[in-house]
Design an enzyme around this catalytic site. Structure first.
Site, short mmCIF file in Angstrom:
data_model
loop_
_atom_site.label_atom_id
_atom_site.label_comp_id
_atom_site.label_asym_id
_atom_site.label_seq_id
_atom_site.Cartn_x
_atom_site.Cartn_y
_atom_site.Cartn_z
N CYS A 125 0.81 -1.21 0.00
CA CYS A 125 0.00 0.00 0.00
C CYS A 125 0.85 1.26 0.00
O CYS A 125 0.32 2.37 -0.14
CB CYS A 125 -0.92 0.01 1.22
SG CYS A 125 -1.95 -1.46 1.29
N ASP B 83 -5.68 -11.85 -1.26
CA ASP B 83 -6.44 -11.32 -2.39
C ASP B 83 -6.95 -12.39 -3.34
O ASP B 83 -7.85 -12.13 -4.15
CB ASP B 83 -5.60 -10.33 -3.19
CG ASP B 83 -5.32 -9.05 -2.41
OD1 ASP B 83 -5.85 -8.92 -1.29
OD2 ASP B 83 -4.57 -8.21 -2.92
#
Lengths: 564, 564
Positions: A42, A283
């Site tokens: 991120c 994910d």
């Protein structure tokens, strides 16, 4: 016990460390295709924008540091190319040497993540087209910028990565355009709330080409033409594809694991796949949405880390369960913060829920203490039960706090009416005695008790202008003169009691003010005098922001986009 | 219906406005003893420190603005001197004219608030002694400072008002000493957590005279001597008494209302007193503590406002219930933020609860994104049930967010182990993928599963130094050399596996590191190798802050206090 883990970033690295903490004897091998483990996914856009300046800050751990602390064998640049569940082995390719070998396992954890969606369009292979997912991608973009000093970029896709990149490229002084087919950025938000994000992006010079279909890419004049359907192309020195991500599950598919949405890996709440001794996290897996109970794909770091820990617990003889994702997320949009949790109104309706919403514009902290800023909060709840379903907030200071409070309330199964009871910490620099979350609760309780009836944005154009209803704006004369909705007439709230004679009691009254507070008071005055009365949720402030944005989206020229 | 309200600040003003919104016909009269209504009680210290510079910002409403919006008759400088429940009247004195009159009511709401505790000590009437509760008090202090430019102040009392005043007087450049009998400031905090507040106060030049008993005040040299028991007096140009507040309930007592702790007014959860048609709200009432279920006095603006709304609902025919206070509060301490919710460890034990705690030092946001700061978090839970009882946090950015998340979890009746499941919003500028609140949940779950056994601060001196146990510090050689607890020896965590031979498996091992993370990993390595192992909750960082503070408190000279 020997545990093999495919993928050494969020979920995989967490699982490896947790297994070691629970089992000092286990043999743990992690294969990571990229050259880096446990990296700050991120944070990557912020390295490009020079917010994070040290390359080493991007990688929280190195294979060496991970080994010395956890005795975990972290093999980077190693790709697992096949799983053989019947003999409990994986085939691994050393990407440095090309060598292939088999590695046995007792337990296998798949944490392959997701890959950037690559559209099948002409020109996608051009060397001025980039994607951003890995540390390598990041260095690739950064090196290109440092070497070529591009002056402009087109970002295809307006989700988290697209917006964070837009901000960071603007900080480098580049001319940035975001192009995409949907007419709103950030689809976790409802379109009305996304308007505030659009306005902030434009305010900082990002051009938005929303509702445009990209049909391909062509090199021209040392840059790239982004070809659009039925329109002139956009031109820029570089293009970054940030359309979204897809679960990286070729491996799982080939091994015969049960797959779900978009080829994601199906797991139970112990993070076990359909084949025994194979776990999957992050994910790449399909999760249950905590609010709707439906299957969902939610690519966020928080869930990945939690899932890694749960898989590790279960592999080590524990019994841990993943309780579902609710999609809580937050993004910095230049000076602004936008955050969401649970489901938005659009998705709640898609999921078949009968919902209502309140929209409010509270201050981040007590108005009399310097520095407070207005935020816009939308709370979604189930009509019949008042179950809290979701919330979205855009604003500045204190947005992330309120979304986490609401996320906690959703997780606890609270009703939206119970938000009024929350005992939150107040001092002038931090909040108000009636916190914004309490305020939302008061509004929902008023609806529950019949004290407040609302009309919404979608009613604004529909309301009859034939005199059959009263359309009333209760702001001051000055505010009204500065801008109002066509067809509304003005009585300031503080004059309303004296001027009731101007209104016809037989007609329902639709009231608006700037933020929704004075119009609520006006509604109560009117109701107390026998009128049937409806308050506009959000106020003219909200109406104005959303309608201006929509107007800009529909009139492409007004967006000031550069045309090739 | 005619409603009379005694007190026009938080609870009273809220009730008046809410009654009007629910009943357009009611006659509403509010008597407020001071000259101001609906004022920003919590902002007063910041006016003294020039943070809030406009006098009008302190009063959210004037009697005129309140009347024009709500048709409520706000009579300031009017004191209700008696209640006559039998004839449903109150006696009112106009403080401007001295005139007295009777006012009838159908419903009466008492919102008299609390008054500053005035110790019965010699010299309390001196004109250089001040208290701070009302707008008038504030102007009085501010005018004195403007006229006399005092260079020094002694504040008697180290609660919210004392600390906020200390900060604001320091900002004006004054020399400030806080004196009080308790050895810690801010009693909603445990003594160990208060140490961080003490350290921040000292860092900003506030002198702390803790554990000293004030015996009186004497004028001397144009200033005031604060007389101490068995010690030399403190001297300053002005003194502010901020010892605490007591419920203002003479009226209620004389009327025969049932009274509780410290003479507070007893109410049920509908805010009804023991006499019908008389309600009471705010700082003057006794509440149920949400966590302990015990009767409590909690003087905070949030509860007062909620209670005012509830009384109004019930007066207007509704059925609203106050669900109890949990004491959530936050205070700015110079650059720092300190916040608490629920019960602290000390009060939980006093309430007969069998509790355990975890202490952690997480970053406010992802370490790789600039500007993150360490916070210290203490979470209190019930040993047998893991019910979440309370939390305290001191730090900088993000402290108020985490306390509100924990406050919401407590309100929802969550177990401390469930904190690990909270789906909170993460992006690098705001949090970490494992939020501090999640981290606390992981630690508690580890305790629940037997993965983590702890030792605490109070064990530090008790642990035998006779070789019967192993005392191990797992920080680096450099960190250890820089300071450690006597009797501990050093093996850095990353060398532990290789140096296990140096340890005796028959002896329990007590481990410490800087923040508690490396020592936890060391404990897991040791446990996996057959050792009985205990981790220090909080780390050397915590130990060091608390013990340094305690040392300074015990040695008055080290505090650098001015002696007369």
């Amino acid at each position: 016990m020997k545990v093999v883990i495919v993928g050494g970033v969020a979920g995989g690295a967490t699982a490896a460390a947790r297994i070691r903490r629970l089992n000092e004897q286990a043999e743990i091998v992690v294969f990571e295709r990229s050259g880096y483990i446990s990296y700050a996914n991120c944070g990557l856009p912020y390295y490009i924008g020079d917010v994070i300046t040290d390359r080493s800050d991007l990688t929280l751990q190195t294979p060496e540091s991970f080994f010395s602390r956890f005795h975990v064998n972290m093999k980077v640049r190693h790709e697992v190319t096949a799983i053989h569940p019947e003999k409990k082995e994986v085939t691994v390719k050393n990407l440095e040497t090309g060598e292939e070998f088999e590695e046995s396992y007792d337990k296998l954890i798949l944490s392959p993540g997701a890959k950037p969606t690559q559209p099948r369009l002409p020109g996608v292979g051009l060397d001025k087209l980039f994607t951003l997912r890995t540390v390598e991608d990041t260095f690739c973009i950064k090196d290109y910028i440092n070497a070529n000093h591009p002056k402009s970029a087109v970002l295809a896709g307006g989700g988290f990565i697209g917006l964070e990149l837009a901000e960071n490229l603007r900080e480098l002084g580049m001319d940035v355009t975001i192009v995409q087919r949907p007419k709103q950025l950030m689809n976790p938000f409802d379109a009305d709330m996304a308007s505030f994000i659009h306005n902030e992006m434009r305010k900082h010079g990002v051009k938005l080409a929303l509702g445009h279909t990209v049909e391909g890419f062509e090199e021209r004049d040392g840059g790239v033409d982004v070809l659009l359907k039925d329109e002139q192309p956009l031109h820029a020195d570089m293009v970054i594809l940030a359309i979204g991500v897809s679960p990286e599950t070729t491996l799982a598919k080939d091994a015969g694991l049960e797959l779900g949405i978009k080829g994601s890996i199906v797991v139970n709440d112990r993070m076990e796949t359909s084949i025994s001794d194979i776990y999957a996290v992050g994910d790449a897996v399909q999760v249950k949405h905590f609010v709707t109970g439906q299957d969902a794909l939610i690519s966020l770091a928080g869930p990945a880390n939690k899932q890694g820990r749960i898989a590790a617990d279960n592999i080590c003889g524990g019994d841990s369960h993943y309780t579902g994702s609710q999609g809580s997320s937050v993004i910095k949009v230049f000076d602004m913060t936008a955050a969401t949790t649970g489901v938005n109104e659009t998705n709640a309706r898609k999921a078949g829920l009968d919902v209502d919403t309140v929209i409010l514009s509270p201050m981040s902290h007590a108005g009399y203490y310097p520095g407070g800023k207005v935020m816009t909060m939308k709370v979604v709840f189930e009509k019949a039960t008042y179950r809290l379903l979701g919330a979205q907030i855009v604003g500045y200071e204190g947005v992330d706090k309120r979304i986490d409070v609401l996320a906690t309330a959703i997780r606890a199964g609270m009703k939206a009416t119970e938000l009024k009871d929350l005992d939150l910490a107040y001092a002038p620099p931090y909040s108000s005695a009636k916190d914004p979350v309490n305020m939302a609760g008061f509004m929902v309780e008023n609806i529950a008790n019949g004290v407040l009836k609302q009309w919404h944005l979608e009613d604004a154009d529909r309301l009859p202008r034939d005199g059959s209803v009263t359309l009333l704006d209760t702001r001051t004369v000055e505010e009204f003169a500065h801008g109002h909705i066509d067809g509304f007439f003005n009585i300031p709230v503080d004059e309303l009691r004296e001027r009731l004679g101007e209104l016809d009691k037989r007609k329902p009254v639709y009231v608006i003010c700037q933020s929704g507070l004075r119009s609520y008071i006006a509604c109560r005055i009117l109701a107390g005098n026998g009128f049937d009365c409806y308050n506009f949720s959000g106020g003219f402030r909200f109406y104005d922001a959303v309608t201006n944005d929509r107007c800009l989206i529909e009139s492409a020229t007004a967006c000031g986009m550069d045309r090739a």
